[in-house]
Every structure is written in structure tokens, then in C-alpha cells.
Motif scaffolding. Structure first.
Motif, PDB file in Angstrom:
ATOM      1  N   UNK A 178       0.852  -1.187   0.000  1.00 27.15           N
ATOM      2  CA  UNK A 178       0.000   0.000   0.000  1.00 27.15           C
ATOM      3  C   UNK A 178       0.887   1.235   0.000  1.00 27.15           C
ATOM      4  N   UNK A 179       0.841   1.920  -1.118  1.00 27.92           N
ATOM      5  CA  UNK A 179       1.750   3.036  -1.371  1.00 27.92           C
ATOM      6  C   UNK A 179       1.024   4.357  -1.207  1.00 27.92           C
ATOM      7  N   UNK A 180      -0.224   4.381  -1.583  1.00 29.83           N
ATOM      8  CA  UNK A 180      -0.973   5.620  -1.510  1.00 29.83           C
ATOM      9  C   UNK A 180      -2.443   5.318  -1.471  1.00 29.83           C
ATOM     10  N   UNK A 181      -3.202   6.310  -1.095  1.00 27.07           N
ATOM     11  CA  UNK A 181      -4.654   6.160  -1.030  1.00 27.07           C
ATOM     12  C   UNK A 181      -5.270   7.411  -1.633  1.00 27.07           C
ATOM     13  N   UNK A 206      -0.918  -7.382   3.792  1.00 25.60           N
ATOM     14  CA  UNK A 206      -1.099  -5.996   3.353  1.00 25.60           C
ATOM     15  C   UNK A 206      -0.053  -5.176   4.090  1.00 25.60           C
ATOM     16  N   UNK A 207       0.766  -4.451   3.356  1.00 29.20           N
ATOM     17  CA  UNK A 207       1.830  -3.717   4.045  1.00 29.20           C
ATOM     18  C   UNK A 207       1.944  -2.310   3.498  1.00 29.20           C
ATOM     19  N   UNK A 208       1.823  -1.341   4.395  1.00 34.25           N
ATOM     20  CA  UNK A 208       2.069   0.044   4.027  1.00 34.25           C
ATOM     21  C   UNK A 208       3.549   0.333   4.095  1.00 34.25           C
ATOM     22  N   UNK A 209       4.010   1.247   3.259  1.00 41.55           N
ATOM     23  CA  UNK A 209       5.442   1.556   3.307  1.00 41.55           C
ATOM     24  C   UNK A 209       5.687   2.984   2.855  1.00 41.55           C
TER      25      UNK A 209
ATOM     26  N   UNK B 199      -2.420   2.720   7.380  1.00 46.44           N
ATOM     27  CA  UNK B 199      -1.490   1.654   6.986  1.00 46.44           C
ATOM     28  C   UNK B 199      -0.264   2.223   6.268  1.00 46.44           C
ATOM     29  N   UNK B 200      -0.470   3.254   5.460  1.00 48.34           N
ATOM     30  CA  UNK B 200       0.651   3.867   4.744  1.00 48.34           C
ATOM     31  C   UNK B 200       1.460   4.741   5.698  1.00 48.34           C
ATOM     32  N   UNK B 201       0.782   5.680   6.322  1.00 45.57           N
ATOM     33  CA  UNK B 201       1.471   6.654   7.153  1.00 45.57           C
ATOM     34  C   UNK B 201       2.327   5.948   8.202  1.00 45.57           C
ATOM     35  N   UNK B 202       1.779   4.885   8.798  1.00 47.49           N
ATOM     36  CA  UNK B 202       2.484   4.218   9.898  1.00 47.49           C
ATOM     37  C   UNK B 202       3.154   2.921   9.458  1.00 47.49           C
ATOM     38  N   UNK B 203       3.155   2.669   8.147  1.00 48.17           N
ATOM     39  CA  UNK B 203       3.830   1.471   7.613  1.00 48.17           C
ATOM     40  C   UNK B 203       3.428   0.229   8.393  1.00 48.17           C
ATOM     41  N   UNK B 204       2.116   0.023   8.477  1.00 52.61           N
ATOM     42  CA  UNK B 204       1.583  -1.111   9.221  1.00 52.61           C
ATOM     43  C   UNK B 204       1.573  -2.348   8.323  1.00 52.61           C
ATOM     44  N   UNK B 205       1.876  -3.493   8.903  1.00 53.80           N
ATOM     45  CA  UNK B 205       1.728  -4.765   8.191  1.00 53.80           C
ATOM     46  C   UNK B 205       0.513  -5.485   8.756  1.00 53.80           C
ATOM     47  N   UNK B 206      -0.421  -5.847   7.870  1.00 58.46           N
ATOM     48  CA  UNK B 206      -1.600  -6.623   8.256  1.00 58.46           C
ATOM     49  C   UNK B 206      -1.459  -7.978   7.580  1.00 58.46           C
ATOM     50  N   UNK B 207      -1.495  -9.037   8.336  1.00 55.94           N
ATOM     51  CA  UNK B 207      -1.287 -10.339   7.712  1.00 55.94           C
ATOM     52  C   UNK B 207      -2.294 -11.354   8.217  1.00 55.94           C
TER      53      UNK B 207
END
Lengths: 270, 270
Positions: A178-181, A206-209, B199-207
Motif C-alpha cells: 500500500x503506497x498511496x490512497x 497488506x503492508x504500508x510503506x 497503513x501507509x502513514x504508519x507502515x503497518x503490516x496486516x497479515x
């Protein structure tokens, strides 16, 4: 009055920082203005004026390009043959993700918001397939059509309904970076994600970065992507607005997808 | 008529499979019935009748316990000192997650659906804190109260509004292990997840995960958790319904949280 900050490329006219000399070119946080006084010089890096367009240092070789590179290689865990879906695929980040995925031996489908962009994805950027999401009424069915066996990797630049549809189409052990929203930028009237149950059944990650977590890879990125570009293995689409007075309309245009490729504002010619 | 299948423990009365002899105890897929003919014997494993209750082989040492073990150690990437939140914390899975996290040196808070369960979490299961989600009107604020510095690990057994609230309270690089979505079991009238932008801002991983992907770890799990139990380092709450005729009401009770701890139906005493 302080100018709005943004990523830019600039020529050094004067400097008391030994790392930067008059005549150097730098990329980093500059202002929406013709002349900038930059005190946070730690945000700047020197760039070479060579065969690669200076503007590429805010695009292909800048933050968006690095976002594509770090996200694809470090977050998506790509394997040859993977089925990859990229949203906002003709944008500053998406276009490089798709081309890196192709070079990695993946099957790549992109979504974009106009006929013209879809054509560019297929004809210029080498995507296997592309579709105009504005012409689709059932995104879940659309993705099923392009990925009858499911999606291994979804590089998500938009969030919202497209993410919801992708979740239903992921393969077991699929990865969503997840790169952007973009679709959620206002944070109001958000419809929400309703298909999170698929995350368990299909063991989806699902991973934000943010690219800023991977800066140790930046030199390797510049080398790799510059070489790909020089070898003609990748191209990069830019949409250049001429003149600072175009900056605000160019910015607003991003939210309706008016730009084709990376939106750049040319404040001054070299 | 074929009986409903479910995880059970049974005594072998007859067998033509050389791996199982008359008098052995087995755990795996059995039926909701007093006597079962089991042809899919590959789903069965022999269990020892020893100081550990036979019923534990469908709980602490069975699928729920292994779900807790694999999810916590393999998906959550736990570190000593991490702040861990567990929903459905007194349930078959959650109660072990919390205790394993405590043994790992984490700060652990659990949510449950009654005063009695909250007391058990704090008094018997050693959670640092616990709360009754039914008494809370703003789950985001509730989690902020228990985790003023944010959550490192959310072990999600429920999905829905609790997941949404947790996303807003995760730390940078927080991990969400999605084990179940009890709140979404009907898949209707789902309110959706609205805070994915975090999820993006905090670079969260959801698995999402299923224990069946980690079966190679099962022997180590049984050894580790049996030892913890024998050493008195963990306990395990069961809610035993006596008699097959109680099975359906016990099952239905799961969805309103009537059970306290792992729901077991005792079909026959040894």
C-alpha cells in the motif's frame, strides 16, 4: 512569506555549505518559487547534469521512482511469473512499478483513468494489459477478467473500492503493497473496505510503506534504474507544466487525473 | 446421515490402519456423534493420555492453541517490551496469545465481552489490563487510554470496528495478525474498515494466517506449550458442555460470547 515546499531540482547560486558549490545541481526540498534560500541542506543531494533529464531527479530517479523500486523489490516479494496488478499505473510511481515487474518476468496489468492512459500503458510502457477503471461498473469482475487465476501482487496507489475488489481477487499468500490512497485523500465520505475477511482465508499480507525507510538502498536504486533507462529497458512519462504560475492548477489537476505521467512544473530553464 | 464434522478427541474401538491400535486416543476431525467411522485417518494424530486433560487436545494443544502459537511467534514478530493488544482475549485462541506474549516480556491488554471475562483476564490469565468492549462507546479512545504510546502488535480475532480502532492506535511499523473476523461472520451489514490510510502513514503490516500453513512447527508447539503448562506458567480456561444434546446450543452460544474460554462438548467420559 515562506514558499510552499516541494521536491525540486535547482542550481546552486551561492553556498556556505562545503558539500555544495556554486554551479552544482541539487535535488530535494526546494520551494514553489524562482529563487530559494535552503537552510535544511541535509535534505539535498547533489545530482549530475548528464544525458538524463534534470527533471528526472524529481521523478524516475527521485522520490516517486524510489517509491516504486523500494515498494516492488522490498515489500512485494516478487517472483518470476507472478501476476501483478498496479493501480494509478501511468502515474509517477505506477509506471515504474509496472516496468520493473515486467523486467522481473511478471505478468502485469495496470488501471488508469482515461483511454489515452490505457493506450500508453499497453503501447509505450509494455504492460500486458490495462483498463480504464472509469469505464468499469464492477471492479471485482473486471479484475477477475484480467486475472482469472488471481493476483499475486497488488501495488496499491489508490485504496478504496479498488483495494476492496483486489482483496477478493488475491491468490493465497498474495501481497498488497500500500503506497498511496489517492481515493481517500479527503478522508471524508469514505465507503470503507468490506472484504477484509479475505485476508484470513487467503492469508494475504497488506503492508504500508514509505520510501524514506529504505534510504540505504538509494544509491543502488539510482544505479540500477539509470542503467535500465540508458539501455532503453524502461521509459518515463512526464507531464511538464511550463512556468511557476501553472503550479497550482497542475497540483489540483493531480486529483482529477489530468496529468499523464509524473507532473513536473518547470520554474526555470537551464 | 453424515454427522457434522468437528475437531474432537476419541478412543479407538477398532482400526485397520496400522498407525492406530484399539485403545489409542486420537485427535482430529471426528463427528458430532457418539461413535464415529473415520476414513480420513490422515487427519488424525495419536495423543497420549497423561497428566494433561484429553480435552486440551482440541484446545490448548490443538488447533486453537496452535493458532495462537503460530500466529504470535511466526506472524507478529514479537520483541520483548512490545505493547500487545488481543481481542476476544478470553477465547480459545486469545487466552494463549496473551499468556505467550507475557512470557515473551510484552505488555498485554485484552478485550472481552463481559465483566466476568475481564476479571479472568486480569486475575487468572495475567494480562496487564483488560476491558469490556461492550461498555465502551469509542473504541479508538479506549485503545488510546490503554496504549498511550501506541500498539506494536494487534492479534485480531474479531475484525470490524475493533480493527478500525486499532489501526488508528498502531505504532509505526506495527503488526496486525488477522486470525479471525467473528464480528464479520455473517458478511452482511458490514460497516467496513475506514482507517486503512493509517497503513501507509504508519507502515503497518496486516497479515492473515491459518495455522495449517505452519504444521511443521506442531511438534515444537506441543512440547513448548505442554512444558509451560506443567511448569504452571500458563493456564487454560475451558467451558465444558456435558452431553451431545448440548452441542448445538453450545455452538450457537459462541456467537454471542456465552462461553468462557474454549467451548468443549463432552460426548462421553473416559
Amino acid at each position: 512569506m515562506k514558499a510552499i515546499e516541494g521536491f525540486g531540482v535547482a542550481k546552486v547560486l551561492d553556498s556556505d555549505n562545503p558539500n555544495f558549490s556554486v554551479g552544482d545541481y541539487v535535488a530535494g526540498f526546494t520551494g514553489w518559487e524562482e529563487y530559494s534560500l535552503i537552510t535544511r541542506t541535509e535534505s539535498l543531494r547533489k545530482v549530475e547534469k548528464n544525458d538524463i533529464s534534470l527533471s528526472f531527479h524529481v521523478g524516475l530517479l527521485g522520490m516517486p521512482g524510489f517509491t516504486a523500486y523500494a515498494g516492488f523489490y522490498e515489500v512485494c516479494a516478487p517472483k518470476k511469473g507472478d501476476a501483478v496488478f498496479v493501480s494509478a499505473a501511468s502515474g509517477a510511481v505506477g509506471q515504474l512499478v509496472g516496468q520493473l515487474a515486467k523486467l522481473h518476468g511478471c505478468y502485469v496489468v495496470g488501471s488508469a483513468g482515461s483511454k489515452q492512459k490505457v493506450q500508453l500503458l499497453k503501447d509505450k510502457l509494455g504492460f500486458n494489459e490495462a483498463f480504464n477503471y472509469k469505464e468499469e461498473t464492477d471492479l471485482t469482475a473486471t479484475l477477475q477478467r484480467y486475472f482469472p487465476n488471481g493476483i499475486d501482487i497488488y501495488f496499491d496507489n489508490v485504496g478504496g473500492a479498488m483495494l476492496d475488489a483486489a482483496l477478493l481477487n488475491m491468490k493465497v499468500h498474495g501481497r498488497v503493497a500500500v503506497c498511496g490512497m489517492v481515493s481517500q485523500h479527503s478522508f471524508t465520505d469514505s465507503e470503507g473496505i468490506h472484504n477484509m475477511f479475505a485476508v484470513v482465508r487467503k492469508r494475504i499480507r497488506i503492508e504500508g510503506f514509505l520510501q524514506s525507510d529504505y534510504l540505504h538502498l538509494f544509491p543502488k536504486f539510482v544505479e540500477t534504474v539509470s542503467n535500465y533507462y540508458r539501455e532503453g529497458k524502461i521509459i518515463y512519462l512526464e507531464d511538464i507544466a511550463e512556468g511557476l504560475e501553472k503550479a497550482s492548477s497542475a497540483f489540483v489537476g493531480l486529483f482529477s487525473g489530468k496529468n499523464v505521467g509524473k507532473q513536473v512544473v518547470c520554474v526555470a530553464k537551464e
